[in-house]
Design an enzyme around this catalytic site. Structure first.
Site, PDB file in Angstrom:
ATOM      1  N   HIS A  62      -9.253  13.911  -0.593  1.00 61.66           N
ATOM      2  CA  HIS A  62      -8.614  14.938  -1.425  1.00 61.66           C
ATOM      3  C   HIS A  62      -9.079  16.311  -0.948  1.00 61.66           C
ATOM      4  O   HIS A  62     -10.279  16.529  -0.736  1.00 61.66           O
ATOM      5  CB  HIS A  62      -9.033  14.795  -2.892  1.00 61.66           C
ATOM      6  N   HIS A 105      -8.623   7.992   1.699  1.00 65.74           N
ATOM      7  CA  HIS A 105      -7.984   9.310   1.718  1.00 65.74           C
ATOM      8  C   HIS A 105      -8.972  10.360   1.261  1.00 65.74           C
ATOM      9  O   HIS A 105      -9.882  10.090   0.479  1.00 65.74           O
ATOM     10  CB  HIS A 105      -6.731   9.328   0.840  1.00 65.74           C
ATOM     11  N   HIS A 153      -6.482   2.900   0.068  1.00 63.41           N
ATOM     12  CA  HIS A 153      -6.294   3.291   1.475  1.00 63.41           C
ATOM     13  C   HIS A 153      -7.086   4.593   1.588  1.00 63.41           C
ATOM     14  O   HIS A 153      -6.788   5.557   0.864  1.00 63.41           O
ATOM     15  CB  HIS A 153      -4.799   3.490   1.760  1.00 63.41           C
ATOM     16  N   CYS A 173       0.861  -1.182   0.000  1.00 61.36           N
ATOM     17  CA  CYS A 173       0.000   0.000   0.000  1.00 61.36           C
ATOM     18  C   CYS A 173       0.897   1.232   0.000  1.00 61.36           C
ATOM     19  O   CYS A 173       1.668   1.448   0.933  1.00 61.36           O
ATOM     20  CB  CYS A 173      -0.930   0.016   1.207  1.00 61.36           C
ATOM     21  N   HIS A 227      -4.995   1.595   8.051  1.00 59.30           N
ATOM     22  CA  HIS A 227      -5.268   1.128   6.690  1.00 59.30           C
ATOM     23  C   HIS A 227      -6.660   0.507   6.574  1.00 59.30           C
ATOM     24  O   HIS A 227      -6.946  -0.513   7.181  1.00 59.30           O
ATOM     25  CB  HIS A 227      -4.228   0.090   6.244  1.00 59.30           C
ATOM     26  N   ASP A 272      -0.448  16.008  -3.192  1.00 55.20           N
ATOM     27  CA  ASP A 272      -0.669  15.010  -4.243  1.00 55.20           C
ATOM     28  C   ASP A 272       0.445  15.142  -5.290  1.00 55.20           C
ATOM     29  O   ASP A 272       0.829  16.253  -5.678  1.00 55.20           O
ATOM     30  CB  ASP A 272      -2.039  15.208  -4.896  1.00 55.20           C
ATOM     31  N   THR A 320      -7.702   4.849  -7.168  1.00 47.78           N
ATOM     32  CA  THR A 320      -6.500   4.111  -7.561  1.00 47.78           C
ATOM     33  C   THR A 320      -5.679   3.643  -6.366  1.00 47.78           C
ATOM     34  O   THR A 320      -4.921   2.681  -6.476  1.00 47.78           O
ATOM     35  CB  THR A 320      -5.591   4.981  -8.458  1.00 47.78           C
ATOM     36  N   ASN A 344     -12.866   9.416  -3.282  1.00 45.10           N
ATOM     37  CA  ASN A 344     -13.203   8.452  -4.337  1.00 45.10           C
ATOM     38  C   ASN A 344     -13.358   7.063  -3.730  1.00 45.10           C
ATOM     39  O   ASN A 344     -12.535   6.636  -2.919  1.00 45.10           O
ATOM     40  CB  ASN A 344     -12.106   8.437  -5.410  1.00 45.10           C
ATOM     41  N   GLY A 404     -12.948   5.958  -9.926  1.00 44.00           N
ATOM     42  CA  GLY A 404     -11.551   6.070 -10.330  1.00 44.00           C
ATOM     43  C   GLY A 404     -10.569   5.972  -9.170  1.00 44.00           C
ATOM     44  O   GLY A 404      -9.444   6.459  -9.258  1.00 44.00           O
TER      45      GLY A 404
HETATM   46  P1  5GP Z   1      -7.571   8.221  -5.860  1.00 48.10           P
HETATM   47  O1  5GP Z   1      -7.611   8.201  -7.357  1.00 48.10           O
HETATM   48  O2  5GP Z   1      -7.321   6.841  -5.292  1.00 48.10           O
HETATM   49  O3  5GP Z   1      -8.752   8.892  -5.221  1.00 48.10           O
HETATM   50  O4  5GP Z   1      -6.354   9.166  -5.483  1.00 48.10           O
HETATM   51  C1  5GP Z   1      -5.065   8.731  -5.381  1.00 48.10           C
HETATM   52  C2  5GP Z   1      -4.196   9.950  -5.487  1.00 48.10           C
HETATM   53  O5  5GP Z   1      -2.908   9.630  -4.990  1.00 48.10           O
HETATM   54  C3  5GP Z   1      -4.009  10.467  -6.918  1.00 48.10           C
HETATM   55  O6  5GP Z   1      -4.465  11.810  -7.005  1.00 48.10           O
HETATM   56  C4  5GP Z   1      -2.498  10.350  -7.145  1.00 48.10           C
HETATM   57  O7  5GP Z   1      -1.968  11.429  -7.887  1.00 48.10           O
HETATM   58  C5  5GP Z   1      -1.943  10.294  -5.742  1.00 48.10           C
HETATM   59  N1  5GP Z   1      -0.714   9.524  -5.601  1.00 48.10           N
HETATM   60  C6  5GP Z   1      -0.475   8.284  -6.091  1.00 48.10           C
HETATM   61  N2  5GP Z   1       0.748   7.866  -5.742  1.00 48.10           N
HETATM   62  C7  5GP Z   1       1.292   8.872  -5.009  1.00 48.10           C
HETATM   63  C8  5GP Z   1       2.568   9.031  -4.377  1.00 48.10           C
HETATM   64  O8  5GP Z   1       3.444   8.162  -4.389  1.00 48.10           O
HETATM   65  N3  5GP Z   1       2.784  10.199  -3.702  1.00 48.10           N
HETATM   66  C9  5GP Z   1       1.833  11.176  -3.664  1.00 48.10           C
HETATM   67  N4  5GP Z   1       2.157  12.283  -2.977  1.00 48.10           N
HETATM   68  N5  5GP Z   1       0.636  11.061  -4.246  1.00 48.10           N
HETATM   69  C10 5GP Z   1       0.363   9.928  -4.911  1.00 48.10           C
HETATM   70 ZN    ZN Z   2      -2.524   1.536   3.501  1.00 54.70          ZN
END
Ligand code: 5GP
Ligand code: ZN
Length: 110
Positions: free
Chosen positions: A101, A99, A97, A4, A46, A30, A94, A86, A92
């Site tokens: 935004h 989070h 875990h 993760c 987690h 981000d 990705t 999300n 979407g």
């Molecule tokens: P999700 O699409 O799951 O809601 O958001 C995941 C976010 O994590 C994306 O906006 C992506 O740019 C960010 N992200 C992915 N990997 C990393 C990383 O290694 N470091 C940072 N700071 N952000 C990340």
């Molecule tokens: Zn995690």
């Protein structure tokens, strides 16, 4: 949690631009910002989905929102911000875990 990326950031195994941290949450920039300010607010525990909330996790998410409201000015979000969580494939998501935004620093297109 193995593999993760956010757990690795929390553990300090992967670098991140942290702007806030306490014993239960971390907030960092981000890596691919979608607004002038784009922060990720991550509970350290987690779990991936709101559907996995129990009373303790719900209280944790509540305290996380409380903290965001308290420190929004320090985060550069005094003029307003968007909160996005999300959940799952259609949204979407990705990183699996949970989070939050935080988007702001400029007027946001809907
Ligand atoms: P999700 O699409 O799951 O809601 O958001 C995941 C976010 O994590 C994306 O906006 C992506 O740019 C960010 N992200 C992915 N990997 C990393 C990383 O290694 N470091 C940072 N700071 N952000 C990340
Ligand atoms: Zn995690």
């Amino acid at each position: 949690m193995e593999n993760c990326i956010f757990c690795k950031i929390i553990a300090g195994e992967i670098p991140s631009a942290k702007v806030y941290e306490d014993d239960e949450i971390v907030i960092f920039k981000d890596i691919e910002p979608k607004a002038k300010i784009h922060l990720l607010c991550v509970p350290k525990e987690h779990f991936a989905y709101l559907s996995e909330l129990n009373e303790a996790r719900a209280a944790l998410v509540g305290r996380t929102l409380l903290k965001i409201g308290k420190i929004k000015d320090d985060l550069g979000l005094s003029e307003g911000y968007r909160v996005v969580v999300n959940q799952g494939e259609n949204a979407g998501q990705t990183v699996h875990h949970l989070h939050i935004h935080l988007l702001g620093g400029e007027p946001l297109p809907w």
